[in-house]
Motif scaffolding. Structure first.
Motif, PDB file in Angstrom:
ATOM      1  N   MET A 120       0.841  -1.194   0.000  1.00 19.09           N
ATOM      2  CA  MET A 120       0.000   0.000   0.000  1.00 19.09           C
ATOM      3  C   MET A 120       0.878   1.247   0.000  1.00 19.09           C
ATOM      4  N   THR A 121       0.399   2.277  -0.685  1.00 19.74           N
ATOM      5  CA  THR A 121       1.096   3.563  -0.685  1.00 19.74           C
ATOM      6  C   THR A 121       0.945   4.205   0.692  1.00 19.74           C
ATOM      7  N   THR A 133      -7.588   9.511  -0.133  1.00 21.89           N
ATOM      8  CA  THR A 133      -7.487   8.373  -1.052  1.00 21.89           C
ATOM      9  C   THR A 133      -6.452   7.372  -0.564  1.00 21.89           C
ATOM     10  N   GLN A 135      -4.320   3.848  -1.663  1.00 23.08           N
ATOM     11  CA  GLN A 135      -3.847   3.193  -2.883  1.00 23.08           C
ATOM     12  C   GLN A 135      -3.102   1.912  -2.521  1.00 23.08           C
ATOM     13  N   TRP A 136      -3.216   0.931  -3.378  1.00 25.37           N
ATOM     14  CA  TRP A 136      -2.546  -0.345  -3.139  1.00 25.37           C
ATOM     15  C   TRP A 136      -2.144  -0.966  -4.478  1.00 25.37           C
ATOM     16  N   ALA A 137      -1.359  -2.026  -4.408  1.00 23.92           N
ATOM     17  CA  ALA A 137      -0.910  -2.726  -5.612  1.00 23.92           C
ATOM     18  C   ALA A 137      -0.628  -4.178  -5.252  1.00 23.92           C
ATOM     19  N   GLU A 172     -10.098  -2.461  -8.655  1.00 20.95           N
ATOM     20  CA  GLU A 172      -9.479  -1.137  -8.575  1.00 20.95           C
ATOM     21  C   GLU A 172      -8.278  -1.170  -7.636  1.00 20.95           C
ATOM     22  N   THR A 173      -7.398  -0.199  -7.761  1.00 24.66           N
ATOM     23  CA  THR A 173      -6.207  -0.129  -6.894  1.00 24.66           C
ATOM     24  C   THR A 173      -6.132   1.201  -6.150  1.00 24.66           C
ATOM     25  N   SER A 174      -7.243   1.925  -6.092  1.00 19.95           N
ATOM     26  CA  SER A 174      -7.327   3.123  -5.266  1.00 19.95           C
ATOM     27  C   SER A 174      -8.787   3.370  -4.934  1.00 19.95           C
ATOM     28  N   HIS A 175      -9.025   4.066  -3.819  1.00 14.78           N
ATOM     29  CA  HIS A 175     -10.401   4.317  -3.411  1.00 14.78           C
ATOM     30  C   HIS A 175     -10.420   5.498  -2.452  1.00 14.78           C
ATOM     31  N   THR A 190      -4.348  -4.970   3.021  1.00 12.34           N
ATOM     32  CA  THR A 190      -4.935  -5.578   1.823  1.00 12.34           C
ATOM     33  C   THR A 190      -4.490  -7.029   1.682  1.00 12.34           C
TER      34      THR A 190
END
Length: 207
Positions: A120-121, A133, A135-137, A172-175, A190
């Protein structure tokens, strides 16, 4: 004197092809029926011979028992080497010894034995907004990431420290997270699933 006119080999069919990607243990299924010339009665299936090969090496190996009775048309196969392609072929043998030609592979699958890894960012330590927001990957080197789950927990006096499901099965990879309470600390984590069905675990610590 008995005359047997069954001179045709059985016919096996790929009615259950393997998926493109499979976990380390997966099920292989096959089928087939005995054949005979016109006006003759098939003698019936005696057994199936099942073989497998790794990465088109040219070497074929017996699949588990090698020979399977006609009433068994499925078995579990295990191969844990990540990214290997496993090929299968089978042939039928009838009760008078007619055998199909042992040809090329009839179905194959790529082994994906490991779940995706997620990151995660990092969020700033403070924010003045009640919405921000996240964000993850995810990385999966074989089949690729299929979807993600996201959880959060709010740390504030009087609140439960338990993790709460936030997003499930999303691609999705952000919310945008909204409705944040003033003075509360929010933590996120995550996990992901890949296209072979392997699911990662939520880390014990927030990401």
């Amino acid at each position: 004197m008995q005359y047997i006119c069954d001179t045709k080999a059985p016919a096996s069919n790929v009615t259950h092809p393997l998926p493109s990607y499979s976990k380390a243990t997966f099920e292989v299924r096959w089928s087939g029926e005995d054949k005979a010339p016109s006006n003759c009665t098939p003698s019936g299936m005696q057994y199936f011979e099942i073989e497998y090969s790794i990465n088109n090496s040219g070497a074929w190996h017996k699949f588990n028992k090698g020979k399977y009775p006609p009433q068994q048309m499925a078995d579990a196969f295990t191969h844990s080497q990540e990214g290997d392609t496993v090929h299968f072929r089978w042939r039928g043998v009838d009760n008078v010894g007619n055998k199909e030609d042992q040809g090329h592979a009839q179905t194959s699958t790529v082994v994906d034995s490991l779940p995706p890894v997620t990151t995660m960012t990092q969020l700033p330590p403070f924010t003045t907004s009640t919405a921000f927001t996240i964000q993850w990957a995810g990385v999966d080197t074989v089949s690729g990431v299929a979807d993600y789950d996201v959880e959060y927990r709010m740390l504030i006096p009087g609140s439960s420290p338990d993790w709460v499901p936030f997003l499930s099965g999303v691609t999705e990879t952000s919310h945008l997270f909204t409705g944040a309470a003033n003075g509360a600390i929010y933590e996120f984590r995550t996990r992901a699933r890949d296209k072979a069905g392997n699911q990662g675990s939520f880390p014990a610590l927030p990401q």
